[in-house]
Design an enzyme around this catalytic site. Sequence first.
Site, PDB file in Angstrom:
ATOM      1  N   HIS A  23       9.081   9.249  10.526  1.00 53.73           N
ATOM      2  CA  HIS A  23       9.561  10.084   9.417  1.00 53.73           C
ATOM      3  C   HIS A  23       9.115   9.509   8.070  1.00 53.73           C
ATOM      4  O   HIS A  23       8.794  10.233   7.143  1.00 53.73           O
ATOM      5  CB  HIS A  23      11.089  10.182   9.450  1.00 53.73           C
ATOM      6  CG  HIS A  23      11.599  10.942  10.639  1.00 53.73           C
ATOM      7  ND1 HIS A  23      12.378  12.061  10.539  1.00 53.73           N
ATOM      8  CD2 HIS A  23      11.423  10.749  11.972  1.00 53.73           C
ATOM      9  CE1 HIS A  23      12.672  12.516  11.749  1.00 53.73           C
ATOM     10  NE2 HIS A  23      12.107  11.726  12.627  1.00 53.73           N
ATOM     11  N   ASP A 123      15.385  13.746   4.344  1.00 58.24           N
ATOM     12  CA  ASP A 123      15.178  13.958   5.776  1.00 58.24           C
ATOM     13  C   ASP A 123      16.354  14.688   6.431  1.00 58.24           C
ATOM     14  O   ASP A 123      17.502  14.568   5.988  1.00 58.24           O
ATOM     15  CB  ASP A 123      14.988  12.615   6.466  1.00 58.24           C
ATOM     16  CG  ASP A 123      14.369  12.761   7.835  1.00 58.24           C
ATOM     17  OD1 ASP A 123      13.153  12.574   7.942  1.00 58.24           O
ATOM     18  OD2 ASP A 123      15.106  13.089   8.803  1.00 58.24           O
TER      19      ASP A 123
END
Length: 482
Positions: A23, A123
Site C-alpha cells: 500500500h 488508505d
Amino acid sequence: MGSTTAANGNLHMLFFPYMAQGHMLPMVDIAKLFAARGVYVSIVTTPANATLIRPTIHRSNFPITLHLLTFPSAAVGLPEGCENRSSLPSDSHRSSFYRGIAMLRQPFDDLLKQIRPDCVVTDMFMPWTYHVATDRGIPRLVFDGTGFLPRCADDALQRHRTLDNLPPDASSFTHPGLPHRIDMLLSQTHEHSKRPPGLAASFDAINSQRKEVDPKSYGVLVNSFYELEPKYVEYYRKVVGRKAWHIGPVSLCNQDVADKSLRGGDHESLDGDRCLKWLDEQKPGSVVYVCFGSATVFAGEQIREIAMGLEAAGHSFILVAGRSAKEEWFPEGFEERINGEGKGMLIRGWAQQLMILNHAAVGGFVTHCGWNSLLEGISAGLPMVTWPLFADQFYNEKLLVQVLEVGVAVGEKGDGEWGGGGWEEAEGEVMGSGEEADGRRRRARDLGEKARRAVEMDGSSYDNIGNLIRELLERKAKLNAA
Ligand code: UDP
C-alpha cells in the site's frame, strides 16, 4: 482540457498510506506523480516507515514534505520499531497493529489543523481518517491498492447477495452481471478465507466502517489504466456509480535503475549489484523470477517444494524466499549449487523487484498476484504464472488468465491446502516455446506498451491526473470566492 493541467504550487495534497509495502509503495509513487504536476505534497508516516521511503523521496527532487507521527508500539504490545505490516512478528499481531494505527487519530487531526491541506488521500485500512478530514472540511480520497475488476467483482457479490443465495452444498459460483464469466470457488472468497479469530474481528470492524465512509468520500484513486480493464472501468462508473480516477501503473514513475532499486527496500541489506551482475550474464528472456510479495509467510515445505522444482526445471531463476526462510528448509546444498552452476539466485531479504522485472534477461514471473506485482509484471511486458494465496489475489488471477490471457494458473484453491502441485507445469508453459507461449508473450508485450503509453503525456492515466487536479483547483477557487 485538463489533461496537461498543472497545479503550479496552488494545491496541497496530503497522502497517508497504510504501513504495508503493497500500500505504501504505490501511494508514494502516486505522491510523486502529483508532485511532478506541480502539486505541493505532504506524506504522513511513522519514523520506521520514513526510513524506507526517504531515499525515494530525496531522489525525486520534488517539493514533498514528510510528516512523522509516533507509532504507539509499546501501548499496543508490539516490539519497538515494529511499524509495518511486513515487520510484524506473526499474523496474530495484526490486530495490535490495527489498534496502533487507530491511535494515530488525534495526532493526525493535530497535523491537519496545523498544515491544512486542500485534500487528503488515505488508505482504506484507515476509515477513521474520513471523519477527521470531513470534520475539518477537507475532502478525502480513498486508496485501496487494488484494480477495477476485483472491486467490481466484490461489488457484484454484495449487490446480488450471491453467497447468501447459494445451495448449502455449493462449492463454487459465478459472479452475476460482470462483463466476463468469472467462476470462483467459495474457498477463494474473502468470506471463506481462514483467519485467526482475533484478526477476523478487527477485519470485520474495519470493513463495516469502510462500507459506511468509502461511498461518502470524494472518490477513489485507482492504480490501473483504462486500456487494461476498460469494461470494468465502465462497469464501475455505471453500476457501482462512484467517482474513480485511474492513474497507473504508478510504478512506471520510477524510470532509472537507481529509482527502481531504491524503492521500498531495507537499504542496508540490498544485494542489488550482485543480482544485476548475474542478470547481465543471462540470455534475454531466459530467467524466471519467483516472488510472493511483501506479506506472504511460507511454511518450510512450501519453500522446499519451490526450490526443488526450480532446480529440476531447465530455466535460470531468481527465488525471493523472504527473510524468515530458514537454511534447513532448502534442499541440501541448494544455494552453493545454484551459485556454483550460475543457475540461479536466492534472495532472502528484499528483492529489487522493479529492477529485476525490467531486466531483459527476465522472461517470466511466478507471482502471488498482489495487485502491484500484477501491474509491475504487465508494465514489464511479461507472461506470468499465477499463484494467488489470499484476498483480492484470486480476482487478479482471473484478470491475468481469463480476461487478458497473459497468465497460466497453478490451480491454487485457497482452501488452506498447499495447491502447488501444478506449478512446474505452469512454469514450463510460460517459459516454453510454441504457438500458445508465443501468443501469450506477444499479448504481454502489447500490454506493456499500452501501460507505458497510458502514463505518457496525453495517455489515459496522465490525463486523469490532470482532470483530478483541475477539479480540485476549481473546488478550491469556489471555496475561496465564497
Ligand atoms: N516488493 C519488492 N521486493 C520484494 C517484495 C515486494 O520490491 O522482495 C514490492 C513489489 O514490487 C510490489 C510490492 O512490494 O510493489 C508488493 O505489493 P503486492 O501488491 O504485489 O503484494 P503484497 O505485498 O501487498 O501482498
